[in-house]
Design a protein around this motif. Structure first.
Motif, PDB file in Angstrom:
ATOM      1  N   ARG A 294     -40.216  67.486 -65.166  1.00 39.50           N
ATOM      2  CA  ARG A 294     -40.553  67.815 -63.783  1.00 39.50           C
ATOM      3  C   ARG A 294     -39.338  68.361 -63.059  1.00 39.50           C
ATOM      4  O   ARG A 294     -39.443  69.282 -62.263  1.00 39.50           O
TER       5      ARG A 294
ATOM      6  N   LYS B  68     -41.512  74.280 -63.436  1.00 39.61           N
ATOM      7  CA  LYS B  68     -42.542  74.851 -64.286  1.00 39.61           C
ATOM      8  C   LYS B  68     -42.173  76.226 -64.807  1.00 39.61           C
ATOM      9  O   LYS B  68     -42.828  76.760 -65.671  1.00 39.61           O
TER      10      LYS B  68
ATOM     11  N   GLU C  16     -42.380  79.335 -63.417  1.00 35.24           N
ATOM     12  CA  GLU C  16     -43.546  80.201 -63.235  1.00 35.24           C
ATOM     13  C   GLU C  16     -43.228  81.669 -63.437  1.00 35.24           C
ATOM     14  O   GLU C  16     -44.116  82.486 -63.546  1.00 35.24           O
TER      15      GLU C  16
ATOM     16  N   ASP D  64     -41.763  83.973 -61.243  1.00 35.65           N
ATOM     17  CA  ASP D  64     -42.232  84.776 -60.118  1.00 35.65           C
ATOM     18  C   ASP D  64     -41.437  86.068 -59.965  1.00 35.65           C
ATOM     19  O   ASP D  64     -41.815  86.933 -59.193  1.00 35.65           O
TER      20      ASP D  64
ATOM     21  N   LYS E 108     -54.964  77.204 -53.986  1.00 35.25           N
ATOM     22  CA  LYS E 108     -54.165  77.680 -55.116  1.00 35.25           C
ATOM     23  C   LYS E 108     -52.749  78.053 -54.676  1.00 35.25           C
ATOM     24  O   LYS E 108     -51.803  77.946 -55.442  1.00 35.25           O
ATOM     25  N   MET E 109     -52.611  78.487 -53.413  1.00 38.62           N
ATOM     26  CA  MET E 109     -51.313  78.896 -52.890  1.00 38.62           C
ATOM     27  C   MET E 109     -50.596  77.756 -52.179  1.00 38.62           C
ATOM     28  O   MET E 109     -49.383  77.801 -52.003  1.00 38.62           O
ATOM     29  N   HIS E 110     -51.326  76.757 -51.737  1.00 40.81           N
ATOM     30  CA  HIS E 110     -50.769  75.686 -50.915  1.00 40.81           C
ATOM     31  C   HIS E 110     -49.688  74.930 -51.683  1.00 40.81           C
ATOM     32  O   HIS E 110     -49.912  74.464 -52.787  1.00 40.81           O
ATOM     33  N   LYS E 111     -48.499  74.827 -51.113  1.00 41.34           N
ATOM     34  CA  LYS E 111     -47.326  74.160 -51.683  1.00 41.34           C
ATOM     35  C   LYS E 111     -46.786  74.845 -52.925  1.00 41.34           C
ATOM     36  O   LYS E 111     -45.931  74.298 -53.605  1.00 41.34           O
ATOM     37  N   LYS E 112     -47.265  76.035 -53.259  1.00 45.46           N
ATOM     38  CA  LYS E 112     -46.725  76.793 -54.385  1.00 45.46           C
ATOM     39  C   LYS E 112     -46.129  78.109 -53.917  1.00 45.46           C
ATOM     40  O   LYS E 112     -45.064  78.513 -54.368  1.00 45.46           O
ATOM     41  N   VAL E 113     -46.817  78.796 -53.020  1.00 47.85           N
ATOM     42  CA  VAL E 113     -46.325  80.039 -52.445  1.00 47.85           C
ATOM     43  C   VAL E 113     -45.963  79.752 -50.996  1.00 47.85           C
ATOM     44  O   VAL E 113     -46.828  79.389 -50.206  1.00 47.85           O
ATOM     45  N   TRP E 114     -44.679  79.887 -50.665  1.00 46.51           N
ATOM     46  CA  TRP E 114     -44.231  79.548 -49.318  1.00 46.51           C
ATOM     47  C   TRP E 114     -44.365  80.749 -48.410  1.00 46.51           C
ATOM     48  O   TRP E 114     -43.845  81.825 -48.694  1.00 46.51           O
TER      49      TRP E 114
END
Length: 145
Positions: free
Chosen positions: A12, A16, A18, A20, A64-70
């Protein structure tokens, strides 16, 4: 036995990954969608955005975006319009700064849209000198003090 005080193990903490940073395909608007610029964040997964069609809407950030895409004030987003509520919309996608510049170059965004501002509609070009609030002293004035 010691109590677990953390929120997870070493995987953790690594994240992850990702990826981006990779180039993604530019997504244009379709029927029922509109470009918007975020005016302010409201909390609880919501924001206030000014759509390109001139309407100010309350936007809900999808799960899907909440807390992942600021998302921050001034960002360009793609919102899905609601058929039954014209004053509300759903944030579908956040454009990266280079993607927003490409949208402006393609003519999708109007020319008066300010892209790299923290807050939409900040200082105008005429007000650039307003930040220069300093006084010049000469050596004689300093000696009197």
């Amino acid at each position: 036995m010691p109590k677990n005080k953390g929120k997870g193990g070493k995987n953790r903490k690594r994240g992850k990954n990702e990826a981006d940073d990779d180039k993604r395909e530019l997504v244009f608007k379709e029927d029922g969608q509109e470009y918007a610029q975020v005016l302010r964040m409201l909390g609880n997964g919501r924001c206030e955005a000014m759509c390109i069609d001139g309407t100010k809407r309350l936007c809900h950030i999808r799960g899907k975006m909440h807390k992942k895409v600021w998302i921050a004030a001034g960002d360009i987003v793609l919102v899905g319009l609601r058929d039954y509520q014209d004053d509300k919309a759903d944030v579908i996608l956040k454009y990266m700064p280079d993607e927003a510049r490409l949208l402006k170059a393609y003519g999708e965004l109007p020319e008066n849209t300010r892209l790299n501002e923290g807050i939409a509609g900040g200082l105008d070009e005429e007000d650039e000198g307003a930040g220069d609030d300093y006084i010049e002293f000469e050596d004689e004035d300093i000696d009197k003090i």
